[in-house]
Motif scaffolding. Structure first.
Motif, PDB file in Angstrom:
ATOM      1  N   SER A   1     104.877  62.120  23.220  1.00 18.38           N
ATOM      2  CA  SER A   1     105.208  60.804  23.773  1.00 18.38           C
ATOM      3  C   SER A   1     105.958  59.968  22.753  1.00 18.38           C
ATOM      4  CB  SER A   1     103.933  60.064  24.211  1.00 18.38           C
ATOM      5  OG  SER A   1     103.096  59.815  23.093  1.00 18.38           O
ATOM      6  N   VAL A   2     106.776  59.048  23.252  1.00 16.25           N
ATOM      7  CA  VAL A   2     107.538  58.129  22.402  1.00 16.25           C
ATOM      8  C   VAL A   2     107.357  56.720  22.937  1.00 16.25           C
ATOM      9  CG1 VAL A   2     109.834  57.399  21.664  1.00 16.25           C
ATOM     10  CG2 VAL A   2     109.254  59.819  21.675  1.00 16.25           C
ATOM     11  N   GLU A   3     107.033  55.792  22.031  1.00 14.28           N
ATOM     12  CA  GLU A   3     106.941  54.372  22.377  1.00 14.28           C
ATOM     13  C   GLU A   3     107.958  53.606  21.535  1.00 14.28           C
ATOM     14  OE1 GLU A   3     103.028  52.926  21.862  1.00 14.28           O
ATOM     15  OE2 GLU A   3     102.135  54.257  23.363  1.00 14.28           O
ATOM     16  N   THR A   4     108.882  52.916  22.202  1.00 11.80           N
ATOM     17  CA  THR A   4     109.917  52.157  21.504  1.00 11.80           C
ATOM     18  C   THR A   4     109.798  50.683  21.851  1.00 11.80           C
ATOM     19  OG1 THR A   4     111.434  54.046  21.473  1.00 11.80           O
ATOM     20  CG2 THR A   4     112.395  51.862  21.155  1.00 11.80           C
ATOM     21  N   GLU A   5     109.737  49.836  20.822  1.00 13.00           N
ATOM     22  CA  GLU A   5     109.688  48.391  20.989  1.00 13.00           C
ATOM     23  C   GLU A   5     110.994  47.805  20.449  1.00 13.00           C
ATOM     24  OE1 GLU A   5     106.254  46.955  18.995  1.00 13.00           O
ATOM     25  OE2 GLU A   5     104.834  48.139  20.187  1.00 13.00           O
ATOM     26  N   GLN A   6     111.886  47.420  21.346  1.00 12.85           N
ATOM     27  CA  GLN A   6     113.193  46.926  20.911  1.00 12.85           C
ATOM     28  C   GLN A   6     113.075  45.648  20.102  1.00 12.85           C
ATOM     29  OE1 GLN A   6     115.617  46.710  24.495  1.00 12.85           O
ATOM     30  NE2 GLN A   6     116.554  48.657  23.966  1.00 12.85           N
ATOM     31  N   ARG A   7     112.125  44.783  20.453  1.00 16.69           N
ATOM     32  CA  ARG A   7     112.011  43.498  19.769  1.00 16.69           C
ATOM     33  C   ARG A   7     111.693  43.693  18.291  1.00 16.69           C
ATOM     34  NH1 ARG A   7     107.877  40.383  18.393  1.00 16.69           N
ATOM     35  NH2 ARG A   7     106.413  41.768  19.448  1.00 16.69           N
ATOM     36  N   THR A   8     110.802  44.640  17.989  1.00  9.65           N
ATOM     37  CA  THR A   8     110.435  44.900  16.594  1.00  9.65           C
ATOM     38  C   THR A   8     111.269  46.009  15.972  1.00  9.65           C
ATOM     39  OG1 THR A   8     108.695  46.445  17.285  1.00  9.65           O
ATOM     40  CG2 THR A   8     108.071  44.129  16.987  1.00  9.65           C
ATOM     41  N   ARG A   9     112.221  46.571  16.759  1.00 14.23           N
ATOM     42  CA  ARG A   9     113.114  47.630  16.271  1.00 14.23           C
ATOM     43  C   ARG A   9     112.322  48.840  15.764  1.00 14.23           C
ATOM     44  NH1 ARG A   9     114.934  42.652  15.768  1.00 14.23           N
ATOM     45  NH2 ARG A   9     117.150  42.128  15.716  1.00 14.23           N
ATOM     46  N   THR A  10     111.251  49.168  16.494  1.00  7.34           N
ATOM     47  CA  THR A  10     110.327  50.210  16.071  1.00  7.34           C
ATOM     48  C   THR A  10     110.164  51.275  17.155  1.00  7.34           C
ATOM     49  OG1 THR A  10     109.087  48.611  14.740  1.00  7.34           O
ATOM     50  CG2 THR A  10     107.973  50.673  15.272  1.00  7.34           C
ATOM     51  N   SER A  11     110.067  52.540  16.717  1.00 10.78           N
ATOM     52  CA  SER A  11     109.811  53.642  17.641  1.00 10.78           C
ATOM     53  C   SER A  11     108.749  54.548  17.044  1.00 10.78           C
ATOM     54  CB  SER A  11     111.094  54.436  17.906  1.00 10.78           C
ATOM     55  OG  SER A  11     110.839  55.488  18.835  1.00 10.78           O
ATOM     56  N   ARG A  12     107.822  55.015  17.890  1.00 11.41           N
ATOM     57  CA  ARG A  12     106.739  55.887  17.437  1.00 11.41           C
ATOM     58  C   ARG A  12     106.772  57.198  18.221  1.00 11.41           C
ATOM     59  NH1 ARG A  12     104.824  50.723  17.706  1.00 11.41           N
ATOM     60  NH2 ARG A  12     104.041  49.827  15.741  1.00 11.41           N
ATOM     61  N   LEU A  13     106.773  58.292  17.479  1.00  9.37           N
ATOM     62  CA  LEU A  13     106.728  59.629  18.078  1.00  9.37           C
ATOM     63  C   LEU A  13     105.339  60.201  17.844  1.00  9.37           C
ATOM     64  CD1 LEU A  13     107.972  62.232  19.312  1.00  9.37           C
ATOM     65  CD2 LEU A  13     108.701  62.839  16.996  1.00  9.37           C
ATOM     66  N   LEU A  14     104.666  60.612  18.923  1.00  5.03           N
ATOM     67  CA  LEU A  14     103.330  61.202  18.830  1.00  5.03           C
ATOM     68  C   LEU A  14     103.361  62.607  19.421  1.00  5.03           C
ATOM     69  CD1 LEU A  14     100.271  60.970  18.243  1.00  5.03           C
ATOM     70  CD2 LEU A  14     100.000  60.101  20.580  1.00  5.03           C
ATOM     71  N   ILE A  15     102.948  63.580  18.623  1.00  4.77           N
ATOM     72  CA  ILE A  15     102.819  64.956  19.086  1.00  4.77           C
ATOM     73  C   ILE A  15     101.352  65.338  18.913  1.00  4.77           C
ATOM     74  CG2 ILE A  15     103.562  67.345  18.774  1.00  4.77           C
ATOM     75  CD1 ILE A  15     106.152  66.300  17.594  1.00  4.77           C
ATOM     76  N   ALA A  16     100.652  65.461  20.032  1.00  6.17           N
ATOM     77  CA  ALA A  16      99.218  65.729  19.984  1.00  6.17           C
ATOM     78  C   ALA A  16      98.939  67.211  19.744  1.00  6.17           C
ATOM     79  CB  ALA A  16      98.568  65.266  21.288  1.00  6.17           C
TER      80      ALA A  16
END
Length: 263
Positions: free
Chosen positions: A159-174
């Protein structure tokens, strides 16, 4: 006759990323038949008059819509050398002007885990990427594994969560497995990319093993100093034997680590 005047609510400091267009917006009320010019202050070079460009650098252009109070200076493919002060000038007598400041910055992504990450098999790979110094939120942030975009359909648990306001993206591989090892790259739309090499290993992490063997080194130093201070043959002989033993233990530990890493 009403004299032209600037809109003092106009933003006067702008930031642009290298390679992206920069825009400086100047609003002039009651302009009538006067003209608006853009001037680069460091060398007093007239860049534009009205909508006409007077620079050999084709990256500079004036944008204006009929009936609008806004006169915009566009700098295409902005470079660090374009940073500095610019002046919006109106051809009154005497002339009136308003200064603007442009900062052109290098926007680069950063992966918080650093350039290398060791993960135990069965645990999660959790990567966080931030687009540093990005003037505007990126329109997208892509994740790559090697040369390919991370494939969510390849297996579950990605899964990927991207927050444009904080210019941050998180990649999670379980539930990571050794097959998930590789070079992962975070690529924002308007920033230089960043990469991390992920190692998924079974058993104890190699990094932890290496730190255990490195803790032996101070013992070498202590024993040598002890021998030097007392300067006795007996102490020297004992110290020499202990050093040989520690060396053999180090060699054995290194071989064990090499065998575990190669599995």
């Amino acid at each position: 006759m009403v004299q032209p005047q600037f809109d003092n609510a106009t933003k006067r400091e702008y930031t642009a990323a290298v390679g992206q267009p920069a825009y400086l917006h100047c609003r002039v009320k009651n302009l009538s038949d006067r003209s608006v010019s853009w001037i680069r202050k460091r060398d007093l070079h007239i860049l534009t008059v009205g909508v006409h460009t007077y620079s050999s650098d084709a990256r500079f252009a004036a944008l204006h819509t009929d009936g609008s109070d806004e006169w915009t200076l566009r700098v295409a493919h902005a470079q660090p050398r374009d940073s500095g002060a610019y002046e919006c000038q109106v051809s009154t007598e005497p002339k009136i002007s308003l200064s603007f400041w442009l900062s052109v910055v290098v926007s680069k992504a950063e992966i918080l885990s650093g350039p290398e990450l060791f993960v135990r098999a069965g645990s999660d790979i959790n990567l966080t990427c931030i687009a540093r110094h990005a003037p505007d939120p990126p329109s997208f942030i892509y994740w790559y594994r090697g040369a390919n975009v991370v494939n969510y359909a390849q297996r579950g648990g990605i899964s990927v969560e991207t927050e444009q306001r904080t210019r941050t993206s998180r990649l999670l591989i379980a539930r990571a497995s050794p097959r998930d090892s590789g070079n992962y790259t975070c690529a924002p739309s308007s920033s230089d990319s960043a990469s991390v090499v992920v190692h998924v290993v079974s058993g104890e992490r190699p990094a932890a093993m290496q730190s255990s063997s490195q803790r032996i080194i101070p013992a070498h130093v202590t024993l040598i100093l002890f021998s030097y201070i007392f300067n006795k043959q007996f102490v020297f002989d004992v110290t020499q034997n202990i050093l040989i033993s520690v060396y053999l233990i180090d060699c054995l530990a290194s071989k064990i680590i090499h065998i575990l890493e190669s599995r």
